[in-house]
Every structure is written in C-alpha cells, then in structure tokens.
Design a protein around this motif. Sequence first.
Motif, mmCIF file in Angstrom:
data_model
loop_
_atom_site.group_PDB
_atom_site.id
_atom_site.type_symbol
_atom_site.label_atom_id
_atom_site.label_comp_id
_atom_site.label_asym_id
_atom_site.label_seq_id
_atom_site.Cartn_x
_atom_site.Cartn_y
_atom_site.Cartn_z
ATOM 1 N N ILE A 42 0.743 -1.289 0.018
ATOM 2 C CA ILE A 42 0.100 -0.042 0.050
ATOM 3 C C ILE A 42 0.976 1.467 -0.074
ATOM 4 N N ASP B 107 -10.112 2.555 3.246
ATOM 5 C CA ASP B 107 -9.852 1.150 3.838
ATOM 6 C C ASP B 107 -11.318 0.709 3.864
ATOM 7 N N CYS C 222 -12.764 -1.752 7.797
ATOM 8 C CA CYS C 222 -11.610 -1.379 8.476
ATOM 9 C C CYS C 222 -11.635 -1.749 9.892
ATOM 10 N N THR D 74 -5.585 0.784 9.843
ATOM 11 C CA THR D 74 -5.991 2.200 9.007
ATOM 12 C C THR D 74 -5.103 3.273 9.449
ATOM 13 N N GLY E 261 -11.735 5.203 6.776
ATOM 14 C CA GLY E 261 -12.018 3.857 7.003
ATOM 15 C C GLY E 261 -13.373 3.769 7.015
ATOM 16 N N TYR F 261 -8.336 -0.255 -0.721
ATOM 17 C CA TYR F 261 -7.699 -1.634 -0.250
ATOM 18 C C TYR F 261 -8.871 -2.331 0.689
ATOM 19 N N LYS G 183 -8.416 -5.519 3.871
ATOM 20 C CA LYS G 183 -7.877 -6.367 4.610
ATOM 21 C C LYS G 183 -8.769 -7.307 5.460
#
Length: 291
Positions: A78, A90, A93, A99, A111, A151, A153
């Motif tokens: 990133i 994000d 998040c 974040t 986020g 992104y 996660k």
Amino acid sequence: MQNETAYKTYRIPSNVYLWEGVVNVPKLLFDPMKHPDWIPPQTAEWHANLELETGGYKYPWNSVFDEPRAEVIFADKIAACFKESTRILDVGCGHGEFTKTFSQKAKEVVGIDVNEGYIASAKAGTGNVTFLVVDADKPLPFPDDSFDVVYAKKGPWLFHKGIEEGHRVIKPGGMALGLYHCGTDGGLRSLFPGLYYPLPDNYLDGIKAKFERQLSESNLEKIELQIFEEVEYLSRPVDVLIKKCFGQKEALKKIVWQECLKNVEEIFLRHTTPRGLKVVNYHALMIGIAR
C-alpha cells in the motif's frame, strides 16, 4: 520394517504412534462447531459478539511470528502507492488500528465498516483519519473518482463482477489491493483432530483458482496474485483454544475449555518448539490497477 512401510503408505500424523504394528490413534477432541451455540465466523452475529467482547477485530491469543508478517507485506504494498496527494479508502476497517498506520503518510485516509462498535473504537484518537459507518454492499457516500488507493484487509472486495461502486470511487489508474486470510494448518489440524478439521486435498490450488477467477472478473488492469505462507508460533496451550473460539460467546468457550484443555496441553507440550507451537497461516494478496 512393517511399521516403516505403514508410516510411508498412510502418512500417519506426528501425534499418532506405532507400537508393534498397532496404530494408536489420538482420540477426537470436542468439536465446538457442532454445539448449537456455535456462531459461524464472519456473520453479523459473530462480529457483534466480537465487538461486544473486545471492541474491535483483535486477535486475543498470544503468539510470535517469523518476519515478514502478512500485514507488513500488505502495508508495504500500500505504501508503495503513495504520493503527497494520495487519498486512501480502507473497506472493512474494523477498529481502525491498521488504517491509522497511514495517517502520517497520505493526504487523506478514510476507513469504513458496517459495525458501529468497531467504528466507535476506531474514532478514539483518530488524528487526520476519518471513520464512517458504511455498508459496503450498498452505494458508497463518496463522489466519483475520490480515492487513489482502495484496499481491503479481510473486508469486502469492491471489484467483483457486476459491482460498480469500487470502480466508481477509485480514480483511473488507482490501485486496488486486497489481503485475505485463507486458513491455518502447519500441523495444527492433524495434532488436534475434532477440534480442527483437515484441509481438503489440493487446498491451496483451489484457493489460487478462486482468487484468480475473482481477479479476472474484476475489470482491473495489470492484476497480480500472491498466495503465501505466514509462520506463527502459538505461545501457550490455551492459545490453541482461543484461536479456535475467536468470536464465540463465553458460555461456549467455558465448555470447550472443560472438554479440551487437558488433552490440548498434553499434545501442545509434546510438539512445541522454543518459540511455541508452529502453525502456518495462508494468505491471498490481490493487486490491480483501475481502468
């Protein structure tokens, strides 16, 4: 010779012993997934219970890792996209700990998460990061071309076939990245039968095919997929149970501890290393450029 042949033929796990040609199979441990109070992971109920107990999506077991960790690899990917004017989104998040690592590196960081409790925890000491309660399955509250980097996660991937919101809010040429946990093994599943189940044959091939298909349908350019292993060492026998019961209610955890802890302690002590019990986490990393 007979025992050696049997070992090679049947691939008997390391916690199974051979005495004079007789296989001593370890007893099946209590299976919490068959209990009526088991909450399927990643459901709304599971997240609500996790937020109630911890205030965020935080791993409660004790462990150490071989470097680099999956999150470090992802954070570096990133950060490699950054410029002074970079705006980041994000998606999913959680409580915002990851974040906030970009708060001093990007012009704007946002986020979003559907869980109000996670966002309430994330807002504590936010600095220049904005956290919003947003359902990523619905239209996003951002103008077109808002972000240079989007992104996720473990959160929702906004670039599935037929989903337009990710492409709408990311700028042309922007970077889309996703990191997803794909299971844990490294002997964990053979050491604790019943508590954990074996992964299917060719498991990683199936995971790779799944994410390759997902990326191919994403309408992104210059796509990249990495399936990699992260080595973790669980510090204590109880961490085996904590990992299994992550996000479950305390009443079920109490039952699991009563049914399993003694056997888990015995197995753990036979197989631990100076760093702890070695397990392997599998991760998928997806990267693409918006058209």
